[in-house]
Design a protein around this motif. Structure first.
Motif, PDB file in Angstrom:
ATOM      1  N   LYS A   1      16.074 -48.094   5.317  1.00  0.00           N
ATOM      2  CA  LYS A   1      14.695 -48.472   5.635  1.00  0.00           C
ATOM      3  C   LYS A   1      14.065 -47.567   6.690  1.00  0.00           C
ATOM      4  O   LYS A   1      12.843 -47.448   6.750  1.00  0.00           O
ATOM      5  CB  LYS A   1      14.658 -49.922   6.129  1.00  0.00           C
ATOM      6  CG  LYS A   1      15.121 -50.947   5.095  1.00  0.00           C
ATOM      7  CD  LYS A   1      15.175 -52.339   5.700  1.00  0.00           C
ATOM      8  CE  LYS A   1      15.713 -53.367   4.717  1.00  0.00           C
ATOM      9  NZ  LYS A   1      15.828 -54.719   5.319  1.00  0.00           N
ATOM     10  N   SER A   2      14.898 -46.936   7.516  1.00  0.00           N
ATOM     11  CA  SER A   2      14.381 -46.115   8.612  1.00  0.00           C
ATOM     12  C   SER A   2      14.312 -44.635   8.251  1.00  0.00           C
ATOM     13  O   SER A   2      13.878 -43.820   9.076  1.00  0.00           O
ATOM     14  CB  SER A   2      15.259 -46.288   9.853  1.00  0.00           C
ATOM     15  OG  SER A   2      16.574 -45.799   9.611  1.00  0.00           O
TER      16      SER A   2
ATOM     17  N   THR B   1      24.872 -42.555  -0.675  1.00  0.00           N
ATOM     18  CA  THR B   1      23.857 -43.595  -0.603  1.00  0.00           C
ATOM     19  C   THR B   1      23.838 -44.193   0.794  1.00  0.00           C
ATOM     20  O   THR B   1      24.886 -44.576   1.322  1.00  0.00           O
ATOM     21  CB  THR B   1      24.141 -44.716  -1.629  1.00  0.00           C
ATOM     22  OG1 THR B   1      24.210 -44.138  -2.940  1.00  0.00           O
ATOM     23  CG2 THR B   1      23.053 -45.772  -1.598  1.00  0.00           C
ATOM     24  N   PHE B   2      22.656 -44.258   1.395  1.00  0.00           N
ATOM     25  CA  PHE B   2      22.530 -44.871   2.711  1.00  0.00           C
ATOM     26  C   PHE B   2      22.800 -46.378   2.621  1.00  0.00           C
ATOM     27  O   PHE B   2      22.425 -47.025   1.636  1.00  0.00           O
ATOM     28  CB  PHE B   2      21.115 -44.688   3.261  1.00  0.00           C
ATOM     29  CG  PHE B   2      20.811 -43.308   3.762  1.00  0.00           C
ATOM     30  CD1 PHE B   2      21.611 -42.695   4.704  1.00  0.00           C
ATOM     31  CD2 PHE B   2      19.694 -42.630   3.294  1.00  0.00           C
ATOM     32  CE1 PHE B   2      21.317 -41.412   5.176  1.00  0.00           C
ATOM     33  CE2 PHE B   2      19.390 -41.356   3.755  1.00  0.00           C
ATOM     34  CZ  PHE B   2      20.203 -40.745   4.698  1.00  0.00           C
TER      35      PHE B   2
ATOM     36  N   ALA C   1      13.841 -45.753   1.365  1.00  0.00           N
ATOM     37  CA  ALA C   1      13.675 -47.195   1.176  1.00  0.00           C
ATOM     38  C   ALA C   1      13.630 -47.545  -0.314  1.00  0.00           C
ATOM     39  O   ALA C   1      14.215 -48.542  -0.753  1.00  0.00           O
ATOM     40  CB  ALA C   1      12.404 -47.681   1.872  1.00  0.00           C
ATOM     41  N   GLU C   2      12.965 -46.697  -1.108  1.00  0.00           N
ATOM     42  CA  GLU C   2      12.847 -46.965  -2.543  1.00  0.00           C
ATOM     43  C   GLU C   2      14.045 -46.431  -3.336  1.00  0.00           C
ATOM     44  O   GLU C   2      14.315 -46.878  -4.448  1.00  0.00           O
ATOM     45  CB  GLU C   2      11.554 -46.358  -3.091  1.00  0.00           C
ATOM     46  CG  GLU C   2      11.390 -44.859  -2.886  1.00  0.00           C
ATOM     47  CD  GLU C   2      10.730 -44.479  -1.578  1.00  0.00           C
ATOM     48  OE1 GLU C   2      10.046 -43.435  -1.550  1.00  0.00           O
ATOM     49  OE2 GLU C   2      10.889 -45.225  -0.597  1.00  0.00           O
TER      50      GLU C   2
ATOM     51  N   ILE D   1      17.693 -32.212   5.003  1.00  0.00           N
ATOM     52  CA  ILE D   1      17.997 -33.515   4.418  1.00  0.00           C
ATOM     53  C   ILE D   1      17.037 -33.779   3.266  1.00  0.00           C
ATOM     54  O   ILE D   1      15.842 -33.474   3.356  1.00  0.00           O
ATOM     55  CB  ILE D   1      17.885 -34.632   5.474  1.00  0.00           C
ATOM     56  CG1 ILE D   1      18.902 -34.397   6.598  1.00  0.00           C
ATOM     57  CG2 ILE D   1      18.105 -36.008   4.835  1.00  0.00           C
ATOM     58  CD1 ILE D   1      18.845 -35.407   7.730  1.00  0.00           C
ATOM     59  N   SER D   2      17.574 -34.338   2.198  1.00  0.00           N
ATOM     60  CA  SER D   2      16.701 -34.707   1.090  1.00  0.00           C
ATOM     61  C   SER D   2      17.048 -36.102   0.594  1.00  0.00           C
ATOM     62  O   SER D   2      18.216 -36.472   0.469  1.00  0.00           O
ATOM     63  CB  SER D   2      16.807 -33.692  -0.051  1.00  0.00           C
ATOM     64  OG  SER D   2      18.144 -33.484  -0.444  1.00  0.00           O
ATOM     65  N   THR D   3      16.007 -36.879   0.384  1.00  0.00           N
ATOM     66  CA  THR D   3      16.054 -38.180  -0.282  1.00  0.00           C
ATOM     67  C   THR D   3      15.083 -38.031  -1.457  1.00  0.00           C
ATOM     68  O   THR D   3      15.205 -37.082  -2.216  1.00  0.00           O
ATOM     69  CB  THR D   3      15.637 -39.310   0.678  1.00  0.00           C
ATOM     70  OG1 THR D   3      14.308 -39.035   1.190  1.00  0.00           O
ATOM     71  CG2 THR D   3      16.601 -39.404   1.858  1.00  0.00           C
ATOM     72  N   THR D   4      14.120 -38.910  -1.587  1.00  0.00           N
ATOM     73  CA  THR D   4      13.025 -38.623  -2.511  1.00  0.00           C
ATOM     74  C   THR D   4      12.044 -37.654  -1.855  1.00  0.00           C
ATOM     75  O   THR D   4      11.104 -37.187  -2.498  1.00  0.00           O
ATOM     76  CB  THR D   4      12.292 -39.918  -2.900  1.00  0.00           C
ATOM     77  OG1 THR D   4      11.790 -40.560  -1.714  1.00  0.00           O
ATOM     78  CG2 THR D   4      13.231 -40.872  -3.624  1.00  0.00           C
TER      79      THR D   4
END
Length: 292
Positions: free
Chosen positions: A93-94, A86-87, A99-100, A130-133
């Motif tokens: 935010k960047s 987790t960031f 962010a969500e 890299i993967s987030t949402t």
């Protein structure tokens, strides 16, 4: 037999990790071969070999540092890492898609080489997934000649390196090279000195054309182009003797590398913000450096 269908994102994560680690293995072998081939009258001593050091990240994942201190390469690091977690809230935010939901996965290869000879340019390369949402590729490669005569953008080493990067880009989109070359020039800029760190290459980030297979193929081609182009430069330049004055110039120019990586480098910031291995993150620092 399991009826569970693997998650497509999980498959992409495994596929990209496997490629980065395979490229790492090939680069280790290629650089060790160059160590063997270096003329002993210019590079005395035993040829260097990579030492691999695994590390674990308490928050999730880890990697393997690959370091060599040789007779041709004064210091070279070729590392792979795969981390997840987790960031931090301020950093999330960047990051696109974080962010969500601040959870992330990142896998990649990073390389920095500082040769003994000032006639051989330093080089940096990294590629990552890299993967987030969201998911994307990033990376690139850039060349840093240290002698005045070699720092001209039309010098032979630079022209060959740029040609290799252009070929990698053109195989996928004829517009990409101009875009990523300019991005590299803008990114590797020492604003406090009003000068470039080196003679450039390509740089791209948050790269998602909408076609994962295409973007992954492009990223693989960047790695292949780097290995070919830089190996050719080293093999051609390692037969050239150098002077004490050129070595002094090299050590002073290495200071620019330190300044950029500590002041501006996003990869350094990403590693520190995500709890990466500090030794691996800071292995990009030159082994010997001077400031006038």
């Amino acid at each position: 037999m399991s009826d569970v269908t693997p998650d497509p994102l999980t498959l992409k994560q495994a596929e990209t990790r496997a490629w980065f680690e395979a490229l790492r293995d090939r680069i280790h072998l290629a650089f060790e071969a160059l160590e063997d081939q270096a003329p002993p009258e210019l590079f005395p001593g035993e040829p260097g070999r990579f030492e691999r050091t695994p590390w674990q990240r308490p928050e999730g994942g880890g990697g393997v540092m690959g370091m060599m201190h040789g007779r041709l390469f004064e210091k070279v690091g070729v590392h792979c890492s795969t981390v997840h977690g987790t960031f931090p809230a301020d950093y999330a935010k960047s990051v696109p898609g974080a962010a969500e939901d601040p959870r992330f996965y990142a896998t990649g290869i990073s390389l920095i080489a500082h040769p003994v000879s000032p006639r051989i340019p330093a080089v940096h390369m990294n590629t990552r997934f890299i993967s987030t949402t969201q998911s994307w590729f990033g990376g690139g490669a850039d060349l840093t000649p240290v002698l005045d005569v070699d720092r001209h953008p039309e010098a032979k080493d630079t022209l060959g390196f740029h040609a290799a990067m252009k070929s990698a880009c053109d195989a996928h989109d004829p517009d990409w090279h101009a875009k990523f070359k300019q991005w590299c020039d803008d990114y590797f800029w020492l604003a406090h000195r009003n000068e470039p760190r080196g003679t450039g290459g390509i740089f791209y980030d948050h790269h998602d054309s909408g076609d994962y297979a295409r973007d992954f193929a492009f990223t693989r081609d960047v790695g292949e182009a780097f290995l070919f182009a830089y190996s050719e430069i080293v093999a051609r330049r390692m037969v050239e003797p150098w002077t004490p004055e050129e070595r002094e110039e090299q050590l002073v120019r290495r200071g620019r590398y330190v300044e950029f990586n500590l002041l501006y480098d996003r990869g350094t910031m990403f590693g520190l913000k995500t709890g990466g291995n500090v030794d691996s993150i800071l292995s990009s620092m030159p082994p010997v450096v001077k400031w006038p």
